[in-house]
Motif scaffolding. Structure first.
Motif, PDB file in Angstrom:
ATOM      1  N   PRO A 228     -40.946  22.819  83.238  1.00 31.67           N
ATOM      2  CA  PRO A 228     -41.903  23.257  82.214  1.00 31.67           C
ATOM      3  C   PRO A 228     -41.851  22.457  80.918  1.00 31.67           C
ATOM      4  O   PRO A 228     -42.874  22.276  80.266  1.00 31.67           O
ATOM      5  CB  PRO A 228     -41.513  24.724  81.968  1.00 31.67           C
ATOM      6  CG  PRO A 228     -40.904  25.167  83.263  1.00 31.67           C
ATOM      7  CD  PRO A 228     -40.168  23.957  83.774  1.00 31.67           C
ATOM      8  N   ILE A 229     -40.676  21.961  80.528  1.00 25.14           N
ATOM      9  CA  ILE A 229     -40.590  21.247  79.251  1.00 25.14           C
ATOM     10  C   ILE A 229     -41.382  19.943  79.298  1.00 25.14           C
ATOM     11  O   ILE A 229     -41.877  19.471  78.271  1.00 25.14           O
ATOM     12  CB  ILE A 229     -39.125  20.973  78.850  1.00 25.14           C
ATOM     13  CG1 ILE A 229     -39.029  20.581  77.364  1.00 25.14           C
ATOM     14  CG2 ILE A 229     -38.492  19.916  79.727  1.00 25.14           C
ATOM     15  CD1 ILE A 229     -39.444  21.659  76.414  1.00 25.14           C
ATOM     16  N   SER A 230     -41.523  19.350  80.468  1.00 28.07           N
ATOM     17  CA  SER A 230     -42.340  18.132  80.577  1.00 28.07           C
ATOM     18  C   SER A 230     -43.753  18.452  81.036  1.00 28.07           C
ATOM     19  O   SER A 230     -44.719  17.848  80.558  1.00 28.07           O
ATOM     20  CB  SER A 230     -41.693  17.124  81.527  1.00 28.07           C
ATOM     21  OG  SER A 230     -41.652  17.610  82.854  1.00 28.07           O
ATOM     22  N   ASP A 231     -43.895  19.413  81.938  1.00 25.18           N
ATOM     23  CA  ASP A 231     -45.220  19.743  82.466  1.00 25.18           C
ATOM     24  C   ASP A 231     -46.114  20.324  81.386  1.00 25.18           C
ATOM     25  O   ASP A 231     -47.289  19.957  81.259  1.00 25.18           O
ATOM     26  CB  ASP A 231     -45.072  20.731  83.621  1.00 25.18           C
ATOM     27  CG  ASP A 231     -46.405  21.100  84.246  1.00 25.18           C
ATOM     28  OD1 ASP A 231     -47.229  20.189  84.444  1.00 25.18           O
ATOM     29  OD2 ASP A 231     -46.615  22.291  84.529  1.00 25.18           O
ATOM     30  N   LEU A 232     -45.584  21.224  80.573  1.00 25.90           N
ATOM     31  CA  LEU A 232     -46.354  21.846  79.502  1.00 25.90           C
ATOM     32  C   LEU A 232     -45.944  21.306  78.135  1.00 25.90           C
ATOM     33  O   LEU A 232     -46.780  20.921  77.318  1.00 25.90           O
ATOM     34  CB  LEU A 232     -46.157  23.368  79.540  1.00 25.90           C
ATOM     35  CG  LEU A 232     -46.576  24.060  80.844  1.00 25.90           C
ATOM     36  CD1 LEU A 232     -46.245  25.547  80.790  1.00 25.90           C
ATOM     37  CD2 LEU A 232     -48.053  23.860  81.121  1.00 25.90           C
ATOM     38  N   GLY A 233     -44.640  21.264  77.879  1.00 29.36           N
ATOM     39  CA  GLY A 233     -44.163  20.916  76.549  1.00 29.36           C
ATOM     40  C   GLY A 233     -44.498  19.516  76.100  1.00 29.36           C
ATOM     41  O   GLY A 233     -44.679  19.274  74.905  1.00 29.36           O
ATOM     42  N   ALA A 234     -44.603  18.567  77.022  1.00 29.80           N
ATOM     43  CA  ALA A 234     -44.836  17.173  76.636  1.00 29.80           C
ATOM     44  C   ALA A 234     -46.137  17.001  75.870  1.00 29.80           C
ATOM     45  O   ALA A 234     -46.238  16.166  74.972  1.00 29.80           O
ATOM     46  CB  ALA A 234     -44.843  16.280  77.873  1.00 29.80           C
ATOM     47  N   HIS A 235     -47.153  17.803  76.207  1.00 27.67           N
ATOM     48  CA  HIS A 235     -48.423  17.713  75.493  1.00 27.67           C
ATOM     49  C   HIS A 235     -48.230  17.938  74.004  1.00 27.67           C
ATOM     50  O   HIS A 235     -48.839  17.272  73.168  1.00 27.67           O
ATOM     51  CB  HIS A 235     -49.396  18.780  76.014  1.00 27.67           C
ATOM     52  CG  HIS A 235     -50.083  18.409  77.291  1.00 27.67           C
ATOM     53  ND1 HIS A 235     -50.933  17.335  77.407  1.00 27.67           N
ATOM     54  CD2 HIS A 235     -50.054  18.989  78.515  1.00 27.67           C
ATOM     55  CE1 HIS A 235     -51.403  17.272  78.638  1.00 27.67           C
ATOM     56  NE2 HIS A 235     -50.875  18.257  79.333  1.00 27.67           N
ATOM     57  N   GLN A 236     -47.395  18.920  73.674  1.00 25.75           N
ATOM     58  CA  GLN A 236     -47.279  19.346  72.287  1.00 25.75           C
ATOM     59  C   GLN A 236     -46.163  18.623  71.543  1.00 25.75           C
ATOM     60  O   GLN A 236     -46.311  18.294  70.368  1.00 25.75           O
ATOM     61  CB  GLN A 236     -47.059  20.858  72.261  1.00 25.75           C
ATOM     62  CG  GLN A 236     -48.240  21.602  72.858  1.00 25.75           C
ATOM     63  CD  GLN A 236     -47.923  23.049  73.126  1.00 25.75           C
ATOM     64  OE1 GLN A 236     -47.219  23.383  74.067  1.00 25.75           O
ATOM     65  NE2 GLN A 236     -48.426  23.926  72.270  1.00 25.75           N
ATOM     66  N   ILE A 237     -45.058  18.368  72.216  1.00 25.09           N
ATOM     67  CA  ILE A 237     -43.981  17.612  71.579  1.00 25.09           C
ATOM     68  C   ILE A 237     -44.481  16.213  71.218  1.00 25.09           C
ATOM     69  O   ILE A 237     -44.048  15.614  70.226  1.00 25.09           O
ATOM     70  CB  ILE A 237     -42.749  17.574  72.500  1.00 25.09           C
ATOM     71  CG1 ILE A 237     -42.206  19.006  72.689  1.00 25.09           C
ATOM     72  CG2 ILE A 237     -41.660  16.670  71.931  1.00 25.09           C
ATOM     73  CD1 ILE A 237     -41.128  19.136  73.746  1.00 25.09           C
TER      74      ILE A 237
END
Length: 450
Positions: free
Chosen positions: A248-257
Motif C-alpha cells: 500500500p505505501i507504494s501502490d497508494l502512498g507514492a502518488h501523494q508522497i
C-alpha cells in the motif's frame, strides 16, 4: 501584479479548465487518427487490466493517436483492449501475449503506455527504450529501487522520453497551487508541516477473485508461471505480495508522497521513520496499514511530513494532502470537494487576492456556543476558509498523458521524467524496511542516488 511562473496565471488556469468538460462529455465525437498521416503517433498498449483501461479512457480523448497493438498475458484483458480500440478506430489492433514478440513484429511505433504490475515495469520499460520507443509507465517505477535505477539509466542512454505516471504533477489545480499560491503569492508563509493520507475502506480492500472467478478470466498455469505468477490469486492480487509490489505505501502512498518534495521545490528528505502492521489482513505479506514521518531540510527551515495509508477504514475523508504553514494551510486533493485553504488568524488579509479572483472566500461557520468543558485560554481562533478557484473536469490521468504526447511531438517538456520520478520515489522504498526493522533510517547518497 507579478508574473506567475510557467504562464499559470489565474486567467489561463480558469480558461484552460472551464471548457475541459465539453470535449470530455462526448469523447465519441473525436475523430480517429489517420494511421497514414505523418502527424499521427503510433502507440502500443502494454497491460490492459483495470489501470490500463483507466489510461485508455483518457487516451481516447487525445487527438492524433493511433493504437496499433495491445499486449497482455490475459486473453480476457487483451481482447477487451482490442475491442475497445476497434470501437474507437474502426479497425482491430494486433494482439500479443509476449512483449518481445510485439517489439520484434510491430513496425513504426512511436510510443508505448505501460500499465503492467509493478515488478514488470522496469523490464518492460527498459526493453521499449532500448527498442527506440518513448515510454509512459505507471508508477511505481518498479517494485525494487534497483529496478527503478535501471529505468533511469536506460532512458538517459537511449535518449528517448520516459514519463512516470505521477499524474498530480500535470494536474492544473496542483500546478496552480504550487507555482502561483505557494511560490509566488506565498500565502502559506513558512511551510513547517505536511500531513497526507489515503484511507481505503475494508470493502474496497478485499482480495479479488477466488472460487467465483469467471472461467473466461482464467489464465493457464503455464502462462502465469512463465510471466512470474504462481497462480491466479497472485495474478489478480499482485499488490499484496512482497515479490511483486511495494504494498500500500507504494501502490497508494507514492502518488501523494511524490507531492511532498515537489511542493517543497524538489527538496529531498533526510530521514524516514515508519510503523506498520497487519491489523486485519493477517495472511497478507504486506502491511495493511502504514504510517511514516519524513524529515526535510529546506532553505526556509525544517519540515516534517506525516503520511498514513490504511486499508481498513475510509474515515477522515479518503485521500488528500495538507501543507501547513505559519500563515495558512492548503488542503488539496484530486477531488475538488476535498480541497480548501485556511488562513491563520493574525496572518495578512487576502482581500486583494479575493478581489482579483485568486481565491474565493467560503461562508464563515457558525460560532459554537460556550461550553463548560471548553478551555478558552488554550484555544486558537478558527482559521478563515477559502476555496481554490476554477474547476477541473478531465479524468485525473489525462493531463499527464497529454503532457507526455506533447513532449513526444517536441511541443513540451516532461512533467515527471524518469530521473525526477526516481528522486521522488527513492525515499518510499525505505518505508517498509524502516517499519519492519522498527528504526529510523537516515538517508545517505547510497539510499537515494541513481
Amino acid at each position: 501584479m507579478s508574473q506567475e511562473p510557467n504562464n499559470l496565471t489565474r486567467r489561463s488556469f480558469l480558461t484552460r479548465t472551464a471548457g475541459a468538460g465539453m470535449v470530455l462529455g462526448a469523447p465519441g465525437l473525436l475523430k480517429a487518427a489517420d494511421p497514414q498521416s505523418k502527424d499521427t503517433l503510433h502507440v502500443a498498449l502494454i497491460g490492459f487490466g483495470k489501470q490500463g483501461e483507466v489510461l485508455f479512457n483518457c487516451l481516447r480523448n487525445i487527438p492524433g493517436l493511433h493504437f496499433q497493438a495491445v499486449c497482455d498475458i490475459s486473453d480476457w484483458n487483451r481482447k477487451k483492449g482490442m475491442n475497445q480500440v476497434r470501437a474507437l478506430q474502426g479497425e482491430i489492433p494486433k494482439g500479443y501475449v509476449d512483449i518481445d514478440e510485439m517489439l520484434a513484429t510491430e513496425k513504426g511505433l512511436d510510443a508505448v503506455v505501460i500499465a503492467t504490475p509493478d515488478f514488470w515495469h522496469s523490464p518492460h520499460t527498459v526493453k521499449c527504450l532500448e527498442a527506440g520507443l518513448n515510454v509512459y509507465c505507471e508508477k511505481m517505477m518498479s517494485n525494487t529501487i534497483d529496478g527503478a535505477r535501471a529505468m533511469v539509466h536506460a532512458a538517459e542512454k537511449s535518449g528517448k522520453l520516459c514519463q512516470i505516471g505521477h499524474q498530480r504533477r500535470s494536474n492544473p489545480r496542483y500546478r496552480y497551487t504550487k507555482d502561483v499560491l505557494i511560490n509566488d503569492k506565498k500565502i502559506c508563509g513558512q511551510i513547517t508541516n505536511i500531513n497526507a493520507q489515503w484511507n481505503r475502506s475494508l470493502g474496497a480492500s478485499q482480495d479479488i477473485g477466488g472460487e467465483k472467478l469467471s472461467k473466461s478470466i482464467i489464465v493457464p498455469d503455464e502462462v502465469l508461471n512463465k510471466y512470474g505468477f504462481k497462480d491466479m490469486h497472485q495474478f489478480m492480487n499482485w499488490r499484496t505480495y512482497t515479490e511483486l509490489s511495494g504494498g500500500p505505501i507504494s501502490d497508494l502512498g507514492a502518488h501523494q508522497i511524490d507531492i511532498f518534495g515537489w511542493f517543497l521545490n524538489d527538496a529531498k528528505p533526510t530521514a524516514v521513520y515508519a510503523s506498520g502492521g497487519n491489523a486485519y489482513f493477517k495472511d497478507r505479506e504486506h502491511f495493511d496499514n502504514v504510517m511514516c514521518i519524513f524529515d526535510f531540510d529546506t532553505p526556509e527551515g525544517e519540515v516534517r511530513a506525516f503520511y498514513q495509508v490504511l486499508t481498513t477504514t475510509s474515515a477522515g475523508g479518503g485521500f488528500w494532502e495538507s501543507f501547513m504553514g505559519t500563515e495558512a494551510t492548503i488542503k488539496i486533493s484530486e477531488i475538488a470537494a476535498n480541497s480548501a485553504i485556511f488562513r491563520e488568524d493574525g496572518a495578512p488579509q487576502w482581500d486583494d487576492l479575493v478581489k482579483k479572483g485568486y481565491l474565493k472566500r467560503k461562508p464563515a461557520p457558525p460560532k459554537p456556543e460556550a461550553s463548560a468543558d471548553a478551555v478558552a485560554s488554550y484555544a486558537s481562533a478558527a482559521p478563515e476558509e477559502f476555496e481554490l478557484p476554477g474547476g477541473f473536469n478531465k479524468p485525473a490521468h489525462q493531463p499527464h498523458l497529454e503532457n507526455f504526447f506533447a513532449a513526444v511531438r517536441g511541443e513540451a517538456t516532461l512533467n515527471c521524467d524518469a530521473r525526477h520520478a526516481f528522486e521522488s520515489e527513492a525515499p518510499i522504498y525505505w518505508v517498509n524496511p524502516s517499519a519492519l526493522e522498527k528504526r529510523r533510517i537516515d538517508f545517505t547518497a547510497e539510499h537515494l542516488s541513481v
